[in-house]
Design an enzyme around this catalytic site. Structure first.
Site, PDB file in Angstrom:
ATOM      1  N   ASP A  77     -10.724   1.916  -3.220  1.00 15.26           N
ATOM      2  CA  ASP A  77     -11.293   1.596  -1.903  1.00 15.26           C
ATOM      3  C   ASP A  77     -12.810   1.608  -1.961  1.00 15.26           C
ATOM      4  O   ASP A  77     -13.471   1.271  -0.985  1.00 15.26           O
ATOM      5  CB  ASP A  77     -10.815   2.616  -0.864  1.00 15.26           C
ATOM      6  CG  ASP A  77      -9.482   2.210  -0.254  1.00 15.26           C
ATOM      7  OD1 ASP A  77      -8.993   1.112  -0.567  1.00 15.26           O
ATOM      8  OD2 ASP A  77      -8.922   2.997   0.536  1.00 15.26           O
ATOM      9  N   ASP A 115       0.827  -1.215   0.000  1.00 17.24           N
ATOM     10  CA  ASP A 115       0.000   0.000   0.000  1.00 17.24           C
ATOM     11  C   ASP A 115       0.860   1.264   0.000  1.00 17.24           C
ATOM     12  O   ASP A 115       2.063   1.220   0.285  1.00 17.24           O
ATOM     13  CB  ASP A 115      -0.907  -0.029   1.243  1.00 17.24           C
ATOM     14  CG  ASP A 115      -2.214   0.714   1.031  1.00 17.24           C
ATOM     15  OD1 ASP A 115      -2.295   1.532   0.102  1.00 17.24           O
ATOM     16  OD2 ASP A 115      -3.157   0.476   1.806  1.00 17.24           O
TER      17      ASP A 115
END
Ligand code: GLA
Length: 779
Positions: free
Chosen positions: A546, A476
């Site tokens: 997301d 990430d």
């Protein structure tokens, strides 16, 4: 094929031609890029320059009949008459900014040297069609190399540019574009993809008839604000017809794509590193390589162009063991538990996943240091023993013993000021000493321009990845840059930070992928904030957003599909109300959308209702049967939510024997009962079995209307309704017919009538808000 006769350079792919030539002055004139042509008469495609119009400048006394302002060039710089978007900008040691690069020589080889710091395209055969043109500046000793790589089968030409300082003094390179594409006309639509967190890849179309349109970012990542993939199309182009150029960059940092229309109605496109945040000192004898640009063209509309890009990315960008492997169905802990994880909870979740058919369990954020929220511990890659008393190894063994692979989340490029790493090495963080730092998600970015920091990442990650049987890593990167500054670089080199950072990142990724070839790596940057060909050169898939809301996801995935194959787009089924939008969409739609990416789950399967778990189990079973087609097949778009209430896709196996279609509507419009599913990419002569699986509907979805067909009266929201709902379902329609490929593609199949206030029976297509269907085709 590369032809080089008489200093005319003609690159040919299966369906396209790219041509330029050397002018008597030594400049390179771009002649043509587009649909394949037989280029026997070069004269026919070159401009005839007899005089220079008033108010423009003559290039030189010797060549007083032409002006660089009104010429299609292969490589341009400001000065000597050219006043349009340049490919290079250099400040020489004497302050002169004018450049004039002229043809020196060319070479054709079958090799492709690796870039020193950047990833690039590759061919498994090791054989290339490579043209290198060398230009030399007329006044200084500097050289430019223009590299062309021809990938004939997917109609792609890759380009990169190298600047070589051949003088005795350092120069400052303020711009070096990767590709320049001049057209002798204008009126292109420039399509770019913009957005923000949870809103990636929103298509935007701008008709550029005058002036300049720019899509770019200085966020330090390729960004969700503007993806480096863009398209140019000519008037009238649709998904299936018309002329479309697709252009991308193998790069993950600040990028720039511009289309400028000149005073003479020509168009110039350039792409490359964003000059806005860039300046690079190149010392004598040193060189600087631009990232590689990827160009394709199709006269078969946006779908034709996407097919080229998909084939190219699958075959010439994605590498490693996972390139051709079917990807596992994973369950990720993030939306199920966020930071609140511990061994017991995770094992329970994994067990529920195993029962539903999940193959890989992924522990997301929260497992290391004192990571109970997003304020601390990034940089301290040591397991939190309170949460995981048996360490990563203990947890992993338990997950493995359930019959599941185990994966983990990391964010290696970041540091919190509340971390042991920051306390030990404040100079490793990108920040300007003495200035208040501009925080993002309470974290700072490690200075990957420093080799010591790269080494720390490589070693700390190696020790995490080798501490247990880790099969998958989600890498990430959750904040953007705003102030580029390295505490280790000199003042004159601060313009190099963004580029040096991404090169440092590539070194870390390359080394870790080499050390852990079996691990399936998934890129992520707060979702799709770094979804690009640079990352995909190391990691075969990326968490695309997301946002797991099915409606948003259909739009986002539709956006990605223009430039990226769907097996790079990671997509999860999540809970409803959705955590990003609070919208409720049918579970089958959430699955149907995810199935067209790399399908996974991100919800608390351990706490889901029984009938939902059963539905998930059936979905995973179905997905496993069809994922080869969905992950490796050819993907086509039909309608989409930008211009229609319906989104429609199809994925066709390589041998065209199997296909899966997807149709989804946004909002119900009453009394619009008929729909037609239209296929793409099938064998027109083959006969297909076209079918769908009948769905079972909860009677509660029909409210009091159910009384029009029920033998007894059912009061809405009553106990009786609850009880009946447990045992009685309303059957929905199925489709089942034999139909030829040509009919499926050119006419389409007329589907069963949709519910329209009446018609509660098993022949009716119940199609609520956000309803969707999968259609299967086999021959
Ligand atoms: C980012 C990612 C999410 C999740 C969180 C964890 O937002 O995109 O999927 O991993 O970080 O902090």
């Amino acid at each position: 094929m590369i032809q080089t006769e008489n200093n005319n350079f003609i690159l040919t792919t299966e369906n396209t031609t790219y041509a330029f030539r050397v002018l008597p002055s030594g400049h390179l004139e771009h002649m043509y890029y587009g649909r394949k042509i037989t280029l026997k008469n070069i004269d026919a495609v070159t401009e005839k320059h007899a005089f220079v119009p008033a108010n423009s400048t003559q290039y030189s006394r010797e060549f007083d009949h032409f002006c660089l302002e009104d010429l299609c060039l292969e490589f341009s710089s400001y000065g000597k008459g050219d006043i349009w978007e340049p490919s290079v900008e250099i400040v020489h040691s004497d302050g002169v900014r004018t450049c004039d690069f002229l043809f020196e020589k060319f070479e054709v080889t079958d090799t492709k040297p690796e870039y020193k710091m950047l990833p690039g395209s590759y061919d498994e055969s090791g054989k290339y069609e490579h043209l290198c043109i060398t230009l030399k500046d007329k006044f200084y000793n500097h050289r430019i190399e223009l590299h062309y790589y021809v990938y004939s089968q997917c109609d792609v030409i890759c380009r990169s540019v190298k600047f070589i300082n051949g003088g005795n003094e350092s120069v400052v390179l303020n711009r070096l574009m990767s590709a320049q594409l001049d057209f002798s006309d204008s009126g292109f639509t420039f399509t770019s993809f913009h957005g923000a967190w949870a809103r990636e890849m929103q298509r935007s179309d701008a008709l550029v008839t005058q002036g300049k349109f720019v899509s770019s970012t200085v966020a330090g990542v390729s960004s969700n604000r503007a993806n480096p993939f863009v398209m140019l199309s000519r008037e009238g182009a649709t998904e299936d017809y018309g002329e479309v150029y697709g252009i991308n960059l193998i790069y993950s940092s600040n990028h720039y794509e511009a289309l400028e229309v000149t005073a003479y109605g020509k168009s110039r496109f350039v792409n490359g590193i964003n000059p806005a945040t860039f300046s690079y000192v190149v010392n004598p004898g040193e060189d600087f390589e631009s990232p590689e640009a990827v160009l394709t063209y199709s006269h078969e509309g946006f779908n034709g162009m996407s097919q080229n890009m998909h084939h190219f990315v699958k075959n010439h960008i994605i590498r490693g063991e996972w390139k051709n492997k079917v990807r596992p169905v994973l369950l990720n802990s993030w939306e199920a538990a966020y930071f609140d994880i511990n061994e017991r909870k995770l094992v329970n979740l994994a067990k529920a996943g195993k029962d539903a058919g999940i193959e890989l369990f992924v522990m997301d954020d929260g497992w290391f240091g004192e990571r109970n929220d997003d304020h601390r511990s990034l940089g301290d890659w040591v397991v939190n023993k309170k949460k995981l008393p048996n360490g990563l190894e203990g947890l992993c063994k338990k997950i493995n013993s359930l019959g599941l692979d185990f994966g983990i989340w990391v964010e290696p490029e970041m540091v919190n000021t509340d971390s042991n790493l920051y306390r030990a090495h404040p100079e490793w963080s990108i920040e300007i000493p003495g200035y208040e730092h501009t925080e993002g998600r309470n974290q700072r970015i490690l200075d990957l321009t420093q080799t010591a920091v790269q080494d720390y990442i490589i070693e700390s990650m190696s020790s995490v990845f080798s501490s247990a049987n880790i099969a998958y890593v989600k890498w990430d990167m959750n904040r953007i840059f705003t102030d580029f500054y390295s505490q280790k670089l000199g003042a004159e080199n601060q313009g190099e930070v963004a580029h040096r950072y991404v090169c440092g990142l590539y070194r870390c990724m390359k080394e870790l992928v080499k050390r852990f070839p079996h691990i399936l790596f998934e890129g992520c940057s707060a979702g799709g904030n770094r979804f690009d060909l640079g990352i995909l050169s190391f990691f075969p898939q990326i968490w695309a957003s997301d946002d797991t809301d099915a409606v948003c996801r259909a739009e986002i995935q539709n956006g990605y599909s223009y430039g990226y194959p769907m097996n790079t787009v990671s997509a999860h089924v999540s809970a409803c109300p959705n955590h990003q939008t609070l919208r409720t969409t049918p579970l089958e739609t959430r699955f149907n959308v995810s199935a067209f990416g790399v399908c996974g789950y991100e919800c608390n399967l351990a706490e889901m209702k029984k009938d939902e778990v059963a539905a998930v189990k059936a979905q995973i079973e179905l997905y496993k049967k069809w994922r080869e087609v969905l992950q490796t097949g050819d993907f086509y778009r039909s309608r989409n939510f930008l211009t229609s209430n319906t989104t429609e896709w199809i994925c066709v196996s390589k041998d065209k024997k199997k296909a899966v279609g997807f149709m989804m509507q946004k909002l119900v419009r009453p009394n619009t009962r008929y729909e037609c599913f239209k296929a793409h990419g099938l064998d027109p002569d083959a006969e297909y079995h076209f079918y769908s699986f009948g769905m079972k509907y909860n009677i509660k979805n029909f409210g009091s209307l159910v009384n029009t067909v029920s033998p007894i009266h059912i009061k809405q929201d009553s106990l009786l309704e609850d009880i009946i709902a447990k045992f009685v379902k309303i059957d929905g329609e199925t489709e089942d017919c034999l139909v030829n490929g040509d009919t499926l593609m050119y006419s389409g199949v007329k589907l069963k009538q949709a519910f329209a206030g009446t018609g509660l029976n098993e022949e009716t297509r119940y199609y609520p808000d956000f309803g969707s269907r999968l259609y299967f085709m086999e021959c």
